[in-house]
Structures are given as structure tokens and as C-alpha cells.
Enzyme design. Sequence first.
Site, PDB file in Angstrom:
ATOM      1  N   ARG A   1       0.853  -1.188   0.000  1.00 26.74           N
ATOM      2  CA  ARG A   1       0.000   0.000   0.000  1.00 26.74           C
ATOM      3  C   ARG A   1       0.887   1.234   0.000  1.00 26.74           C
ATOM      4  NH1 ARG A   1      -3.849  -0.855   4.458  1.00 26.74           N
ATOM      5  NH2 ARG A   1      -5.109  -2.022   3.006  1.00 26.74           N
TER       6      ARG A   1
ATOM      7  N   SER B   1       0.985   5.698  -0.996  1.00 27.34           N
ATOM      8  CA  SER B   1       0.102   6.856  -0.868  1.00 27.34           C
ATOM      9  C   SER B   1      -0.789   6.988  -2.093  1.00 27.34           C
ATOM     10  CB  SER B   1       0.944   8.104  -0.718  1.00 27.34           C
ATOM     11  OG  SER B   1       1.867   8.152  -1.777  1.00 27.34           O
TER      12      SER B   1
ATOM     13  N   ALA C   1      -1.599   4.353  -4.437  1.00 22.23           N
ATOM     14  CA  ALA C   1      -2.342   3.179  -4.919  1.00 22.23           C
ATOM     15  C   ALA C   1      -2.137   2.004  -3.972  1.00 22.23           C
ATOM     16  CB  ALA C   1      -1.872   2.799  -6.317  1.00 22.23           C
ATOM     17  N   THR C   2      -2.934   0.965  -4.208  1.00 13.77           N
ATOM     18  CA  THR C   2      -2.842  -0.259  -3.409  1.00 13.77           C
ATOM     19  C   THR C   2      -2.591  -1.422  -4.366  1.00 13.77           C
ATOM     20  OG1 THR C   2      -4.390   0.624  -1.818  1.00 13.77           O
ATOM     21  CG2 THR C   2      -4.164  -1.745  -1.850  1.00 13.77           C
TER      22      THR C   2
ATOM     23  N   LYS D   1      -2.799  -3.123  -9.350  1.00 16.51           N
ATOM     24  CA  LYS D   1      -2.482  -1.883  -8.638  1.00 16.51           C
ATOM     25  C   LYS D   1      -3.665  -0.950  -8.870  1.00 16.51           C
ATOM     26  CE  LYS D   1       1.326   1.387  -8.152  1.00 16.51           C
ATOM     27  NZ  LYS D   1       2.700   1.705  -8.604  1.00 16.51           N
TER      28      LYS D   1
ATOM     29  N   ASP E   1      12.619   6.771  -9.950  1.00 19.77           N
ATOM     30  CA  ASP E   1      12.374   6.396  -8.549  1.00 19.77           C
ATOM     31  C   ASP E   1      12.944   5.005  -8.249  1.00 19.77           C
ATOM     32  OD1 ASP E   1      11.519   6.997  -6.004  1.00 19.77           O
ATOM     33  OD2 ASP E   1       9.439   6.386  -6.336  1.00 19.77           O
TER      34      ASP E   1
END
Length: 348
Positions: A11, A13, A15-16, A32, A125
Site C-alpha cells: 500500500r 500513498s 495506490a494499493t 495496482k 524512482d
Amino acid sequence: MDWIRGNTVGRGSSATVSVATCCRSGNVFAAKSVEFSHSEMLQREQNILSTLSSPQIVKYMGYDITMESNKLMYNLMMEYAAAGTLHDAIRDQRGRIQESMIGQYTHQIVQGLEYLHSSGVVHCDIKCQNILITESGAKIADFGCAKWTSPDHPEASATMPIAGTPMFMAPEVARGEEQGSPADIWALGCTIIEMATGMSPWPNANNDPLSVLYKIAYSGELPNFPGFLSTKAKDFLSKCLQTDPKSRWTAKQLINHPFVQEFNLSQRQNQKSFTCSPTSILDHRAWTSTEESETLDNIFVTKSSSLSRRIGGLWLNSRAPNWKWEETWITIRENVEGVKQDKNVGGC
Ligand code: ADE
């Protein structure tokens, strides 16, 4: 095609991630998901991931929009990595990965980066939380911050904000100047330190992101190289962690560095039968680029804004980021959640 949402495995910020099962084939994949009204980032990710195909990149499997508990959800489907992320692997090995394993993972990540950079994509990232571990090795995932580098690409934009995780930002990124492929190589260096030590590349700055960003941007300092690493590994790190992006080695050069070179042959043998291609290339561009936004785990900032204004803005924002380096994705793999198994209409 129908699919069933299973347990949540991560989890963030924005998406899950849940395990999902295709009703007809029984195939398992990862979904996702985020509410459609907040899905710009996920749609950006879909837009880039759907064009990629490499053994070292998480495999794209499609997207769909579903209605769950009266909410419209946007779902990005991709291969499921049962072993989780490299970050989970570090935790499972009590905070440290052996150097030979670091070499192997590094080799696979560099291969993934070489593919991305030669395809005109910068990930923006790279960190252990965004590397998945699968049977065929480490794969780069989470393209929420990624962007096209070639100005000729129809999706490239000169106004793309700078993005990523502060602890892993290269000096030129922290200064808000540029974010090209060398920034991924700096982040790779930070990722190697994370694998070796189980800690952030700037361990003394965990509670003070403001000062770490200034430090990265203007001090000329490098993260500490773990003293216990071999000369080869430290030399590899030194090629990644050059403050001047022009002096950093490229992914293409790094593939032949002695620290990872020995894995070149074994990798080819292991992956002889590995083929993958995007399941579908979808033309879904309902999103507009983010002007200035931030997420809990990583930040988007406009190039034009000054460092202090950007950082100040982040601190003032009530959605202040959680700067603890390890908390981007809350992995809840072991703690199986009783997520409602809604039946969705979607592709798999
Ligand atoms: N966490 C984030 N993405 C994932 C995936 N595709 N498989 C397993 N865990 C994940």
C-alpha cells in the site's frame, strides 16, 4: 473478463497493490488500484509500462476500470511477484544482503536500466521498494514517476516535474536542474548501499529531509560507501555516485564492470526461454500532467520552483510526506488482510 481481488500486498500513498485471480484461467496477477478520480499517476504508469517488454521489467498485463463498493476504480494489471520486493528481501535477511547476491541483483537492475534508457525512458524512482524479486530475478517496477526522455516522443514534455524519493535523489535532481538517465544511475548507487547496509544512503538524515536535500544538492558530499564491501563493489559504487551527472557511468558501461560482469553469461543461460511482450498497448490518455503535486512516498516538484520554496511547500502541506525512508509501501504480505473479495469486470 472477470477477476477476483485477493489480499493486499502493498500500500502506498497513491495506490494499493492486491493479488488478483482471473476467474476463467485461474491465473494470478497483481492489480495496482486507485479510485478513478485520483488515477492520473497510475494512468501515467500504464502509459509507459504498456510500451515496455524486458525480462528485467515487471510484465504489463493490461488495465481496466471497475466499480467496487460504489467506487469507480482504475486498475493496472501486471505480473505478480510472490517473493515481494527487494526491500522485503533485505528485511528477511535481517537488514543485509550478501555481496554475491548484491552483485546479481545489481546486474539485473542495470540490465533493466539499460533497456529503459535505450528505450528513451527514465524511471526516476529507483530504490529497493521498487524492485520486485521473481523466479527470473530482480525486475524494475513502479513507473509512477517515470518519463520519456526523447523530446520527439509524443508523450515527452519539457515541463515534466522533477519526481522521486529525496533520499535517492541525485544532486542535479535535488537542485531541480534536470532528471535524465544519470539520475537513475545515482539512485542505483544508493540502492546498492541500501542492499548492503539495510539502511538509507543518508542514515543520519532520516529525521531531517530538508537538510538532506540541501546536503545532496549543494555539499558535494557522497553517501558513505560500506567499508566491508569488496574493492570491485566500491569501485562500481564510485562509478554510480559521481556528483557530476556527465561523469557517471551509463547503464551500458556498467554492465561490463567487473562487479557484475561475471553474471552476464549465467543470466543469458537462465533466460533463454524467457520471453515476454506487452499484453496490450492501450490508447488511454485521460490524464493531464501534474503541475505540482506530492505523494507520501515520493515528490513531484516543478523545475522552476526554488529548492527552499519546494521543500517549504512540502512541509506546510497538511499531507506532509512520511520521510521515514523505509515506509513508502507498507508491505502487508505476512499479515494477510481480510480484504473484501469483490467481483470485478475487467481484463486478465
Ligand atoms: N508490490 C508492488 N507490485 C507488486 C507486484 N507486481 N507483485 C507483488 N508485489 C508487489
